[in-house]
Design a protein around this motif. Structure first.
Motif, PDB file in Angstrom:
ATOM      1  N   UNK A   1      15.150  33.450 -18.521  1.00  0.00           N
ATOM      2  CA  UNK A   1      14.113  32.634 -19.152  1.00  0.00           C
ATOM      3  C   UNK A   1      14.618  32.030 -20.462  1.00  0.00           C
ATOM      4  N   UNK A   2      15.394  32.804 -21.197  1.00  0.00           N
ATOM      5  CA  UNK A   2      15.962  32.297 -22.450  1.00  0.00           C
ATOM      6  C   UNK A   2      16.946  31.162 -22.170  1.00  0.00           C
ATOM      7  N   UNK A   3      17.792  31.345 -21.146  1.00  0.00           N
ATOM      8  CA  UNK A   3      18.742  30.289 -20.784  1.00  0.00           C
ATOM      9  C   UNK A   3      18.006  29.046 -20.302  1.00  0.00           C
ATOM     10  N   UNK A   4      16.937  29.239 -19.536  1.00  0.00           N
ATOM     11  CA  UNK A   4      16.151  28.108 -19.034  1.00  0.00           C
ATOM     12  C   UNK A   4      15.523  27.337 -20.182  1.00  0.00           C
ATOM     13  N   UNK A   5      14.973  28.065 -21.148  1.00  0.00           N
ATOM     14  CA  UNK A   5      14.371  27.415 -22.317  1.00  0.00           C
ATOM     15  C   UNK A   5      15.420  26.611 -23.079  1.00  0.00           C
ATOM     16  N   UNK A   6      16.608  27.207 -23.283  1.00  0.00           N
ATOM     17  CA  UNK A   6      17.657  26.529 -24.041  1.00  0.00           C
ATOM     18  C   UNK A   6      18.122  25.263 -23.329  1.00  0.00           C
ATOM     19  N   UNK A   7      18.292  25.335 -22.007  1.00  0.00           N
ATOM     20  CA  UNK A   7      18.742  24.162 -21.258  1.00  0.00           C
ATOM     21  C   UNK A   7      17.678  23.063 -21.264  1.00  0.00           C
TER      22      UNK A   7
END
Length: 571
Positions: A205-211
């Motif tokens: 979820x953190x990676x998705x938010x950052x992307x």
């Protein structure tokens, strides 16, 4: 003799690896380094003065704040929406999952400026569709999308499929034992999600938010078509405006702003990487089919909600776009008297600029996709190499490609303008203002897209195949051409199609690189809409959407010949 043979083979590999690293550095690393050099120097010496001046400028500060605000809000909303969709489709027993996944991911493949044009025409006072059913806003009223909220909404719809894709892939990699143990212990669906599934999804979820944040930060089409009328200027639009103004110091000026935009994107990715390492959890067990939670009587209502969402996101703007392309003048209601195919004839046969744009985009995207496929096979070979040093050097090359992809496309455009505005040394040939600069920029920006499926395919190959080829006397070139290239060709083709699809439709990279005679599809559509030729922009957008769907359907023919997960909407 054996040692001489091994030395000869390794020399061939070293030469190929050296060429790859040099190419990756020239294409991806060097332009960015030049951008930072010009943005952080004054009269040839390192200086923070230009950066400080930019950060004290009211227009730059406002654009920076509005970029971060809209990117943060849209990334947050996209993360929530994409995760909810992934949980419903990935963990429940809803039907027709394959078609739903395809339709949910479709907006991600459609160019952002086409998405913006479609929604502007769908909800505006001059909407042919709303006028036809009597629901159009009053003429002269403010368009409901021309606001910060409208900009955030469209960025959310554009990037939520990216979150959906990442979360769904993560759900499929979860060991089934976690869910089974929780259910046996009496945990209900809500407790299962809050205590097991969502905590384990934390890094994803953190990676998705950052992307989603970085993608929104560098988005040009939506920011320009919605933000300019709303007087909500973001950094990409400010860069575009400054460069279009011309002047003696325009390049150093936009270089400084581009450095700010690039720095924000890279800092966001570094923070995401740091937090991911802190949140990382080790999973034990083989990935299995995810738990299919039975919705029972609620299934029909969940499915109805999903299909209503898909219809609103896809059907409403698509029908409005088509309706606009079929009327003689924008603003007229669609009827038998106003129905015409003249706009399609105009853009497909009469307008030289549109014909040239289709030819240019097709040529440049196809050549970029082919070259990236070839580079990816070679680079993928070294990324899975047995020798640690070879892997390390190839990772350095791949990392430069990842950074070029992560940095906003408009920043890469400025980097290539700075790198190629002067004639090339020795050759004394200028690439600025030609299709060549767009081609080189595409290879730089989209190399990471083509590399990912090929690298995944190489990791699944048995390296004993190479041992057998070596014993048979095959040199490095022969091993790659006869053994590895055929085995990874389906993945390379899949990556090449994704590159072609992305490059064919894009506007962010080419917005600052095109010139008269070297237009692309994206810039032509944007210029039509910006110039008030709305019906022509709509007709050309319809053609582009149909071409996008056709290419996506064509990729399905590769589904049984590539590693699982290579094609995003296929399991």
């Amino acid at each position: 003799m054996a040692q001489a043979f091994h030395h000869k083979v390794w020399n061939g590999e070293r030469l190929s690896l050296a060429i790859l690293v040099v190419c990756a550095t020239l294409l991806c690393g060097l332009p960015l380094l030049l951008l930072f050099k010009i943005g952080l120097t004054h009269e040839g010496a390192f200086a923070l003065g230009p950066l400080t001046d930019a950060l004290t400028s009211r227009s730059v500060l406002r654009a920076l704040w509005q970029s971060m605000e809209s990117s943060f809000l849209s990334a947050l909303a996209a993360t929530v929406l994409g995760t909810v969709l992934a949980l419903i489709i990935g963990l429940t027993d809803v039907r027709t999952k394959g078609l739903l996944v395809f339709l949910i991911l479709l907006p991600m493949m459609i160019p952002p400026h086409v998405t913006a044009i479609a929604w502007i025409q769908a909800l505006g006072p001059a909407s042919p569709l709303l006028a036809w059913i009597g629901l159009a806003p009053e003429l002269g009223s403010t368009h409901p999308l021309y606001s910060r909220e409208g900009l955030v909404l469209l960025l959310t719809l554009q990037h939520s499929p990216l979150v959906f894709l990442l979360v769904r892939a993560a759900l499929r990699s979860f060991p089934r034992e976690f869910s089974d143990a929780a259910r046996i212990s009496g945990a209900g669906t809500f407790r299962l999600l809050t205590r097991i599934t969502l905590p384990l999804l934390g890094p994803v979820l953190l990676a998705s938010f950052a992307l989603a944040f970085v993608a929104a930060l560098g988005n040009f089409g939506i920011n320009a078509l919605i933000g300019i009328p709303a007087r909500y200027t973001t950094l990409p639009v400010l860069i575009w405006r400054r460069l279009a103004s011309f002047g003696p110091d325009v390049l150093p000026n936009v270089a400084v702003i581009s450095v700010i935009l690039a720095a924000v994107a890279l800092v966001a990715l570094l923070i995401q990487s740091f937090l991911q390492r802190r949140m990382r959890s080790s999973l034990i067990g083989l990935p299995q089919d995810p738990l299919a939670i039975s919705l029972k009587r609620k299934r029909i209502w969940v499915e109805l909600t999903l299909w209503t969402f898909v219809a609103l996101v896809l059907l409403l703007p698509a029908v409005s776009l088509l309706a606009t392309s079929l009327v003689t003048t924008y603003g007229l209601p669609l009827s038998a008297g106003t129905l015409t195919l003249e706009n399609f004839f105009e853009v497909l046969w009469r307008q030289s600029v549109t014909l040239r744009a289709f030819a240019n985009s097709t040529l440049v995207a196809a050549v970029a996709a082919t070259l990236i496929a070839a580079m990816s096979i070679l680079l993928g070979y070294f990324l899975s190499h047995r020798h640690k040093r070879a892997r390390g050097v190839s990772i350095f090359a791949a990392s430069q490609a990842e950074i070029a992809f992560a940095v906003p496309g408009l920043v890469m455009s400025i980097a290539f303008i700075l790198a190629l505005i002067r004639p090339l040394p020795v050759l004394n040939v200028s690439l600025y203002g030609t299709l060549w600069i767009i081609l080189i920029a595409y290879i730089s920006v989209f190399l990471a897209v083509g590399l990912k499926p090929v690298a995944a395919a190489f990791l699944q190959l048995d390296r004993s195949l190479e041992d057998a080829a070596k014993v048979s006397g095959a040199g490095f070139a022969r091993r790659v051409l006869k053994v590895f290239a055929p085995l990874t060709a389906p993945s390379a083709a899949s990556g090449a199609i994704l590159v072609f699809l992305t490059a064919y439709n894009e506007v962010t990279v080419s917005a600052l690189l095109w010139s008269t005679g070297n237009e692309t599809i994206g810039t032509t559509i944007f210029n039509y809409e910006d110039g008030g030729y709305t019906t022509l922009a709509a007709a050309m957008s319809v053609v582009v959407v149909l071409a996008t769907i056709f290419v996506m359907l064509a990729m399905n023919s590769l589904a049984n010949r590539v590693p699982a997960g290579t094609i995003p909407w296929k399991d």
